[in-house]
Design an enzyme around this catalytic site. Structure first.
Site, PDB file in Angstrom:
ATOM      1  N   THR A 190       0.858  -1.175   0.000  1.00  0.00           N
ATOM      2  CA  THR A 190       0.000   0.000   0.000  1.00  0.00           C
ATOM      3  C   THR A 190       0.896   1.227   0.000  1.00  0.00           C
ATOM      4  O   THR A 190       2.022   1.176   0.489  1.00  0.00           O
ATOM      5  CB  THR A 190      -0.939  -0.016   1.223  1.00  0.00           C
ATOM      6  N   GLU A 339      -4.865  -2.788   4.668  1.00  0.00           N
ATOM      7  CA  GLU A 339      -4.516  -3.338   5.979  1.00  0.00           C
ATOM      8  C   GLU A 339      -5.680  -4.079   6.631  1.00  0.00           C
ATOM      9  O   GLU A 339      -5.493  -4.729   7.648  1.00  0.00           O
ATOM     10  CB  GLU A 339      -4.069  -2.196   6.910  1.00  0.00           C
ATOM     11  N   LYS A 450      -6.376  10.189  -3.524  1.00  0.00           N
ATOM     12  CA  LYS A 450      -6.900   8.978  -4.166  1.00  0.00           C
ATOM     13  C   LYS A 450      -7.621   9.339  -5.452  1.00  0.00           C
ATOM     14  O   LYS A 450      -8.668   9.961  -5.430  1.00  0.00           O
ATOM     15  CB  LYS A 450      -7.818   8.217  -3.223  1.00  0.00           C
ATOM     16  N   TRP A 455      -3.753   5.400  -5.314  1.00  0.00           N
ATOM     17  CA  TRP A 455      -3.095   6.401  -4.483  1.00  0.00           C
ATOM     18  C   TRP A 455      -2.045   7.185  -5.244  1.00  0.00           C
ATOM     19  O   TRP A 455      -1.298   6.640  -6.048  1.00  0.00           O
ATOM     20  CB  TRP A 455      -2.396   5.737  -3.301  1.00  0.00           C
TER      21      TRP A 455
HETATM   22  P1  AMP Z   1      -6.629   1.100   0.111  1.00  0.00           P
HETATM   23  O1  AMP Z   1      -5.654   0.636   1.121  1.00  0.00           O
HETATM   24  O2  AMP Z   1      -6.020   1.474  -1.192  1.00  0.00           O
HETATM   25  O3  AMP Z   1      -7.738   0.107  -0.048  1.00  0.00           O
HETATM   26  O4  AMP Z   1      -7.280   2.449   0.644  1.00  0.00           O
HETATM   27  C1  AMP Z   1      -7.927   2.532   1.878  1.00  0.00           C
HETATM   28  C2  AMP Z   1      -8.411   3.942   2.113  1.00  0.00           C
HETATM   29  O5  AMP Z   1      -9.374   4.306   1.130  1.00  0.00           O
HETATM   30  C3  AMP Z   1      -9.118   4.144   3.433  1.00  0.00           C
HETATM   31  O6  AMP Z   1      -8.219   4.340   4.493  1.00  0.00           O
HETATM   32  C4  AMP Z   1      -9.948   5.391   3.132  1.00  0.00           C
HETATM   33  O7  AMP Z   1      -9.173   6.571   3.238  1.00  0.00           O
HETATM   34  C5  AMP Z   1     -10.328   5.178   1.682  1.00  0.00           C
HETATM   35  N1  AMP Z   1     -11.664   4.540   1.587  1.00  0.00           N
HETATM   36  C6  AMP Z   1     -11.944   3.239   1.381  1.00  0.00           C
HETATM   37  N2  AMP Z   1     -13.275   3.033   1.314  1.00  0.00           N
HETATM   38  C7  AMP Z   1     -13.863   4.226   1.518  1.00  0.00           C
HETATM   39  C8  AMP Z   1     -15.218   4.690   1.582  1.00  0.00           C
HETATM   40  N3  AMP Z   1     -16.264   3.882   1.406  1.00  0.00           N
HETATM   41  N4  AMP Z   1     -15.408   6.013   1.819  1.00  0.00           N
HETATM   42  C9  AMP Z   1     -14.372   6.864   1.990  1.00  0.00           C
HETATM   43  N5  AMP Z   1     -13.081   6.495   1.921  1.00  0.00           N
HETATM   44  C10 AMP Z   1     -12.825   5.198   1.695  1.00  0.00           C
END
Ligand code: AMP
Length: 557
Positions: A190, A339, A450, A455
C-alpha cells in the site's frame, strides 16, 4: 476450563477443495483481449471455464511452482488483470505453500521494481498485455528467477515461459504441503504516507475468516445463486476478497479483464446476468452514464443486479440517489483498506427505514457499520477514546481477526498502538461513529490523494517539485474531482527572482519519474504556505483556500 472442540486450521486449501468438488460445474467467465481494432483499442472475446477446471489448473500451477524451486513462504508475484488465470494463481500459489504477491499494474516501472525487490519475488506471472515491462524487470530485479507470461506472447522472448504450457507440463499437486493457519498466503503493498510503500501479508486464517464474513446478506450478499463481477482489480486488496469468497460459496465469477468502460460493463452484466458487482465510485459514474444513455435511447439494459458495492473512496449521495431513482439499483457502500483485507464496514439500511428515501440515502452515503468481529473506535489528539455520538470527530482505529497487526519487515510501527493491553491499527482516516455504529469518514489524516481508486503520494510529488530550480516550497493537496474523486493540485512558493515555470515545463520535469496520472492537474503559486505549530504544512487550510477559489470560478486548471 479448556473447550472440548477441535482445533482445525483455517487454510486456503479448504476454498480450493470446495470449489473443486462442490461447484465443479459452476461457471467462470472472463472478458479477454482478442486483439486490437483499427482504432488501436483492444477488442474483446469471452472465455468460459468452470471452478472444476480452474481448481485443477490451480493445482497444476502449485506443482509447477514447487518444481521451480519456490519454497514455503517464498513469493510468487502477479502483474495481471482480472481473469480466470489470475484466479488460478489466487488458488494455486497459496496451495503450494508460497505467498501470492499481487502487483499493481498502474505503477511506474521504478515503483514496480522497488516493490518486487523489497518483496524478493522469485517468480513473476505477467499478463501478455504488459510484456513490454519484462526487459526492465529482468534488468532491475535480481530476485526474479522465472517469468511466466499469461496469454499468448506477441513474439517469443528469451527466458520467458508460456503459462498454459508451463502448468500443463505438471500434474496437479496431489497433497497439500504442511502449513499453519498463521502462515502468510498473500501479500499486498500500500502507498506509504511518507516514504516507501509498505506491505501487509494476509494469513490463510485471515483469508478464510474474511471470506466467511464477506458472504452474508448484511455484508456483500454472496451465495451460490449469484453471479459476481468484481470490477475492483485483483491487485487491490484481493479484489476486496471476492475471488476467495465466491470460490468458497460457489458463486459464478465474471471478470471484465482490461475492460472497465461503462458500455463494456453494462453489456457484460446484462449478458451474464450479474447480481452482485463491486468497484470504486469512478467506475459507477461511467456505468451510470451508459445506463442513462441507453434508457434515453429507449433501449434500457435488462439487468438482474441486486447490489452494487461501492468503496475505496466515499460514494456521493447524489450517485446513490441517481442509481436508485433513475434505474432502481442499490449501491451499498463499504469501507476498508489494504490493511483490513479489506472488509471493515458495510452500509446496510436498518429495518424501519426505506432505502429509497431521504433518510435511507443519507445513511447509504455513510461508510456503514462494522462487520462482525471488526471493532472501530475514534481517538482525539491525546489518544482518548471519543463518544459514539455522530458528532465527535477523531482518528479511526480498528482491530479484528483480519486486520494487520504489523507491516512486513517491521515498517510503519507508528500505525499500531496498544490500548488497555489490546492492539489497534490507526487507519489514518478521520471519522465519526454514531450510536447505531454507523461510521462516517470526514477527512484523511494521511498525506495521500486517491484518484480513481489509486493512491498518489503528495510527499513524493512535493519532493520532486522542490528539486525544480524555480521552486522553493511545494505542497500537493487533493482537490475533489467529479470523475476521479480526487486529483492533485500543487501549491508552490517560488524562489526569489523566478517566474512561474508554467504547466508544460513542470509536467515535463516530473514526467520521467511519475506515471502520467500522478501529475498535478494544476500548479498554483502563493506567497507562503500556511504552517502549523509542528512545522508541517496545514493542508486542510490550503484545501479550504483552493476550494473557495475553485467555487468562485477563478479556477486553477
Ligand atoms: P486502500 O488501502 O487502497 O484500499 O485504501 C484505503 C483507504 O481508502 C481508506 O483508508 C480510506 O481513506 C479510503 N476509503 C476506502 N473506502 C472508503 C469509503 N467507502 N469512503 C471513503 N473512503 C474510503
Amino acid at each position: 476450563m479448556k473447550s472440548t472442540m477441535m482445533d482445525v486450521p483455517l487454510l486456503i486449501p479448504e476454498i480450493v477443495e470446495r470449489a473443486r468438488h462442490f461447484f465443479a460445474e459452476r461457471e467462470i467467465v472472463s472478458l479477454m483481449v482478442a486483439g486490437r481494432g483499427e482504432d488501436g483499442q483492444p477488442t474483446a472475446k469471452l472465455h468460459r471455464t468452470t471452478y472444476g477446471e480452474v481448481a485443477e489448473r490451480a493445482l497444476r500451477l502449485a506443482s509447477a511452482i514447487t518444481a521451480a524451486g519456490v519454497g514455503p513462504g517464498e513469493r510468487v508475484a502477479t502483474l495481471a488483470v482480472n481473469s480466470y488465470r489470475h484466479l488460478e494463481a489466487y488458488l494455486g500459489v497459496p496451495s503450494s505453500g508460497a505467498v501470492l504477491h499481487t502487483l499493481n499494474i498502474r505503477l511506474h516501472p521504478h515503483q514496480l521494481c522497488w516493490i518486487i525487490n523489497h518483496a524478493e519475488d522469485k517468480v513473476l506471472l505477467i499478463e501478455n498485455l504488459f510484456a513490454d515491462k519484462i526487459p526492465t524487470i529482468l534488468e532491475n530485479c535480481p530476485s526474479i528467477e522465472k517469468i511466466v507470461v499469461l496469454g499468448p506472447l506477441p513474439k517469443p522472448m528469451d527466458g520467458v515461459e508460456d503459462y498454459d504450457t508451463w502448468i500443463m507440463n505438471h500434474a496437479p499437486q496431489s497433497r497439500y504441503p504442511e502449513m499453519l493457519e498463521t502462515d502468510a498466503a498473500g501479500m499486498c503493498y500500500t502507498s506509504g504516507t511518507t516514504g516507501n510503500p509498505k506491505a501487509v501479508t494476509y494469513s490463510h486464517r485471515s483469508t478464510l475468516l474474511h471470506s466467511l464474513a464477506s458472504a452474508p446478506k448484511d455484508a456483500l450478499n454472496v451465495g451460490q445463486s449469484d453471479a459476481v463481477l468484481p470490477i475492483v482489480p485483483m491487485f487491490h486488496v484481493n479484489a476486496w476478497g471476492l475471488p476467495y469468497t465466491c470460490s468458497l460459496y460457489g458463486a459464478k465469477l465474471v471478470f471484465a479483464g482490461a475492460f472497465s468502460d461503462g458500455p463494456s460493463l453494462a453489456k457484460l452484466m446484462q449478458d451474464e446476468q450479474v447480481t452482485i458487482t463491486a468497484g470504486v465510485p469512478t467506475i459507477w459514474m461511467g456505468l451510470l452514464a451508459e445506463l442513462d444513455r441507453a434508457a434515453e435511447a429507449g433501449k434500457p439494459y435488462q439487468l438482474q443486479l441486486e447490489r452494487l458495492v461501492v468503496g475505496g473512496s466515499a460514494a456521493p449521495e447524489a450517485l446513490i440517489r441517481a442509481f436508485s431513482e433513475r434505474h432502481h439499483l442499490k449501491l451499498a457502500q463499504a469501507w476498508g483498506m489494504t490493511e483490513t483485507h479489506p472488509l471493515g464496514t458495510v452500509s446496510i439500511t436498518p429495518p424501519g427505514i426505506k432505502f429509497a428515501s431521504d433518510d435511507g440515502y443519507a445513511l447509504a452515503a455513510k461508510q456503514g457499520v462494522a462487520v462482525p468481529t471488526v471493532q472501530l473506535e475514534i481517538l482525539d489528539d491525546e489518544g482518548n477514546i471519543l463518544p459514539h455520538d455522530g458528532k465527535s470527530m477523531g482518528r479511526l482505529i480498528t482491530r479484528g481477526p483480519w486486520i494487520a497487526g504489523s507491516y512486513y519487515g517491521g515498517a510503519g510501527q507508528d500505525n499500531f498502538l496498544e490500548i488497555n493491553g489490546q492492539q489497534w491499527f490507526d487507519t489514518g482516516d478521520i471519522a465519526t461513529l454514531d450510536g447505531r455504529g454507523f461510521m462516517q469518514i470526514q477527512d484523511r489524516a494521511k498525506d495521500l490523494i486517491k484518484s480513481g481508486g489509486e493512491w498518489i503520494s503528495s510527499v513524493d510529488l512535493e519532493n520532486a517539485l522542490m528539486a525544480h530550480p524555480a521552486v522553493s516550497q511545494a505542497a500537493v493537496i487533493a482537490m475533489p474531482d467529479p470523475k476521479w474523486d480526487e486529483r492533485p493540485l500543487a501549491v508552490l512558493v517560488l524562489r526569489q527572482g523566478h517566474d512561474h515555470p508554467g504547466h508544460a515545463e513542470l509536467t515535463a520535469f516530473l514526467s520521467p519519474r511519475f506515471a502520467k496520472w500522478w501529475l498535478p492537474d494544476a500548479y498554483e503559486v502563493v506567497a507562503a504556505i500556511p504552517i502549523g505549530a509542528t512545522g508541517k504544512f496545514l493542508k486542510r487550510e490550503l484545501r479550504e483556500q483552493f476550494a473557495e477559489k475553485t467555487a468562485e470560478g477563478t479556477a486553477v486548471r
